[in-house]
Design a protein around this motif. Sequence first.
Motif, PDB file in Angstrom:
ATOM      1  N   ASN A 144       0.905  -1.464   0.101  1.00  0.00           N
ATOM      2  CA  ASN A 144      -0.043  -0.101  -0.087  1.00  0.00           C
ATOM      3  C   ASN A 144       0.816   1.339   0.028  1.00  0.00           C
ATOM      4  N   SER A 145       0.873   1.922  -1.108  1.00  0.00           N
ATOM      5  CA  SER A 145       1.899   3.170  -1.144  1.00  0.00           C
ATOM      6  C   SER A 145       1.718   4.255  -0.197  1.00  0.00           C
ATOM      7  N   GLU A 146       0.477   4.197   0.406  1.00  0.00           N
ATOM      8  CA  GLU A 146       0.072   5.316   1.553  1.00  0.00           C
ATOM      9  C   GLU A 146       0.845   4.709   2.562  1.00  0.00           C
ATOM     10  N   CYS A 147       1.088   3.415   2.915  1.00  0.00           N
ATOM     11  CA  CYS A 147       1.543   3.039   4.201  1.00  0.00           C
ATOM     12  C   CYS A 147       3.100   3.156   4.439  1.00  0.00           C
ATOM     13  N   ILE A 148       3.383   3.735   5.726  1.00  0.00           N
ATOM     14  CA  ILE A 148       4.685   4.023   5.834  1.00  0.00           C
ATOM     15  C   ILE A 148       5.460   2.619   5.950  1.00  0.00           C
ATOM     16  N   PHE A 149       5.024   1.363   6.594  1.00  0.00           N
ATOM     17  CA  PHE A 149       5.735   0.271   6.732  1.00  0.00           C
ATOM     18  C   PHE A 149       6.039  -0.387   5.380  1.00  0.00           C
ATOM     19  N   CYS A 150       4.703  -0.448   4.530  1.00  0.00           N
ATOM     20  CA  CYS A 150       5.156  -0.815   3.061  1.00  0.00           C
ATOM     21  C   CYS A 150       6.114  -0.289   2.580  1.00  0.00           C
ATOM     22  N   ARG A 151       6.319   0.934   2.569  1.00  0.00           N
ATOM     23  CA  ARG A 151       7.337   2.014   2.012  1.00  0.00           C
ATOM     24  C   ARG A 151       8.732   1.384   2.595  1.00  0.00           C
ATOM     25  N   ILE A 152       8.886   1.014   3.844  1.00  0.00           N
ATOM     26  CA  ILE A 152      10.086   0.782   4.335  1.00  0.00           C
ATOM     27  C   ILE A 152      10.341  -0.780   3.727  1.00  0.00           C
ATOM     28  N   LYS A 172       5.555  -8.669   5.858  1.00  0.00           N
ATOM     29  CA  LYS A 172       5.715  -7.847   4.427  1.00  0.00           C
ATOM     30  C   LYS A 172       4.287  -7.742   3.737  1.00  0.00           C
ATOM     31  N   LYS A 173       3.085  -8.702   3.988  1.00  0.00           N
ATOM     32  CA  LYS A 173       1.842  -8.438   3.602  1.00  0.00           C
ATOM     33  C   LYS A 173       1.193  -7.230   4.489  1.00  0.00           C
ATOM     34  N   HIS A 174       0.466  -6.368   3.662  1.00  0.00           N
ATOM     35  CA  HIS A 174      -0.212  -5.344   4.323  1.00  0.00           C
ATOM     36  C   HIS A 174      -1.474  -5.988   4.889  1.00  0.00           C
ATOM     37  N   ILE A 175      -1.495  -5.673   6.183  1.00  0.00           N
ATOM     38  CA  ILE A 175      -2.847  -6.022   6.765  1.00  0.00           C
ATOM     39  C   ILE A 175      -3.071  -5.035   8.027  1.00  0.00           C
ATOM     40  N   ASP A 176      -4.263  -4.183   7.667  1.00  0.00           N
ATOM     41  CA  ASP A 176      -3.995  -3.156   8.818  1.00  0.00           C
ATOM     42  C   ASP A 176      -4.413  -3.473  10.222  1.00  0.00           C
ATOM     43  N   SER A 215       9.678  -1.755   0.993  1.00  0.00           N
ATOM     44  CA  SER A 215      10.065  -1.665  -0.418  1.00  0.00           C
ATOM     45  C   SER A 215      11.196  -0.926  -0.706  1.00  0.00           C
ATOM     46  N   ARG A 216      11.623  -0.482   0.535  1.00  0.00           N
ATOM     47  CA  ARG A 216      13.107   0.204   0.437  1.00  0.00           C
ATOM     48  C   ARG A 216      12.769   1.742  -0.252  1.00  0.00           C
ATOM     49  N   ASP A 217      11.572   2.098  -0.025  1.00  0.00           N
ATOM     50  CA  ASP A 217      11.124   3.473  -0.570  1.00  0.00           C
ATOM     51  C   ASP A 217      11.616   4.722   0.382  1.00  0.00           C
ATOM     52  N   ILE A 218      11.804   4.286   1.658  1.00  0.00           N
ATOM     53  CA  ILE A 218      12.056   4.964   2.799  1.00  0.00           C
ATOM     54  C   ILE A 218      13.077   3.972   3.472  1.00  0.00           C
ATOM     55  N   PRO A 219      14.096   4.615   4.152  1.00  0.00           N
ATOM     56  CA  PRO A 219      15.003   4.006   5.071  1.00  0.00           C
ATOM     57  C   PRO A 219      14.607   3.388   6.220  1.00  0.00           C
ATOM     58  N   ALA A 220      15.343   2.228   7.008  1.00  0.00           N
ATOM     59  CA  ALA A 220      15.154   2.032   8.231  1.00  0.00           C
ATOM     60  C   ALA A 220      16.276   1.317   8.791  1.00  0.00           C
ATOM     61  N   ASP A 221      16.524   1.439   9.969  1.00  0.00           N
ATOM     62  CA  ASP A 221      17.584   0.441  10.584  1.00  0.00           C
ATOM     63  C   ASP A 221      17.213  -0.849  10.707  1.00  0.00           C
ATOM     64  N   LEU A 222      17.563  -1.691   9.820  1.00  0.00           N
ATOM     65  CA  LEU A 222      17.119  -3.069   9.750  1.00  0.00           C
ATOM     66  C   LEU A 222      17.786  -4.030  10.539  1.00  0.00           C
ATOM     67  N   ILE A 223      17.218  -4.857  11.517  1.00  0.00           N
ATOM     68  CA  ILE A 223      17.636  -6.117  12.131  1.00  0.00           C
ATOM     69  C   ILE A 223      18.040  -7.077  11.394  1.00  0.00           C
ATOM     70  N   PHE A 224      16.550  -7.624  10.864  1.00  0.00           N
ATOM     71  CA  PHE A 224      16.667  -8.831   9.907  1.00  0.00           C
ATOM     72  C   PHE A 224      15.466  -8.848   9.186  1.00  0.00           C
ATOM     73  N   GLU A 225      15.566  -9.660   8.228  1.00  0.00           N
ATOM     74  CA  GLU A 225      14.522  -9.877   7.179  1.00  0.00           C
ATOM     75  C   GLU A 225      14.423 -11.429   6.822  1.00  0.00           C
ATOM     76  N   THR A 226      12.966 -11.745   6.314  1.00  0.00           N
ATOM     77  CA  THR A 226      12.856 -13.029   5.843  1.00  0.00           C
ATOM     78  C   THR A 226      11.999 -12.801   4.607  1.00  0.00           C
ATOM     79  N   ASP A 227      11.596 -13.872   4.028  1.00  0.00           N
ATOM     80  CA  ASP A 227      10.659 -13.782   2.710  1.00  0.00           C
ATOM     81  C   ASP A 227       9.319 -12.858   3.040  1.00  0.00           C
ATOM     82  N   SER A 228       8.848 -13.233   4.384  1.00  0.00           N
ATOM     83  CA  SER A 228       7.690 -12.831   4.797  1.00  0.00           C
ATOM     84  C   SER A 228       7.562 -11.688   5.972  1.00  0.00           C
TER      85      SER A 228
END
Length: 114
Positions: free
Chosen positions: A2-10, A45-49, A12-25
């Motif tokens: 959801n391009s309006e959602c700050i976490f979706c933008r993190i 990673k799935k947008h659920i409100d 998708s790397r649209d905005i930066p964040a201090d990542l600790i770890f990541e998996t596929d989901s």
Amino acid sequence: MNSECIFCRIISRDIPADLIFETDSIIAFRDINPKAPQHILIVPKKHIDRIENLDENDHCLMGELVYGAKLVAEKLRLDDGYRLIVNNGADAGQEVEHIHLHLLGGRKMTWPPG
Ligand code: 5GP
Ligand code: ZN
């Protein structure tokens, strides 16, 4: 996504964040306004409100969030404990409408929360 959602933008790397770890989901990154010495957000990673909009296929994903919290706590050596929180909906003060788990640690917590 959801391009309006700050976490979706993190995610998708649209905005930066201090990542600790990541998996596929799921992804884990530091909260921008920490409420404890260690304050990590663990996010699907799935947008659920909100929790009420989970469907029956999402229960494994929510389990992955909790397992992600275990991995974050190990990585940050939070051997004396930590708190996991979900703020869900207006009364809980949910600000970002994309489900997430807060992991707070590095200090003694009080109970009950406000
Ligand atoms: P909620 O109140 O929805 O449970 O928590 C949302 C959290 O997201 C807050 O603790 C807030 O500080 C954090 N947050 C909001 N915007 C950003 C951002 O752009 N980057 C990061 N890393 N955290 C954010
Ligand atoms: Zn989102």
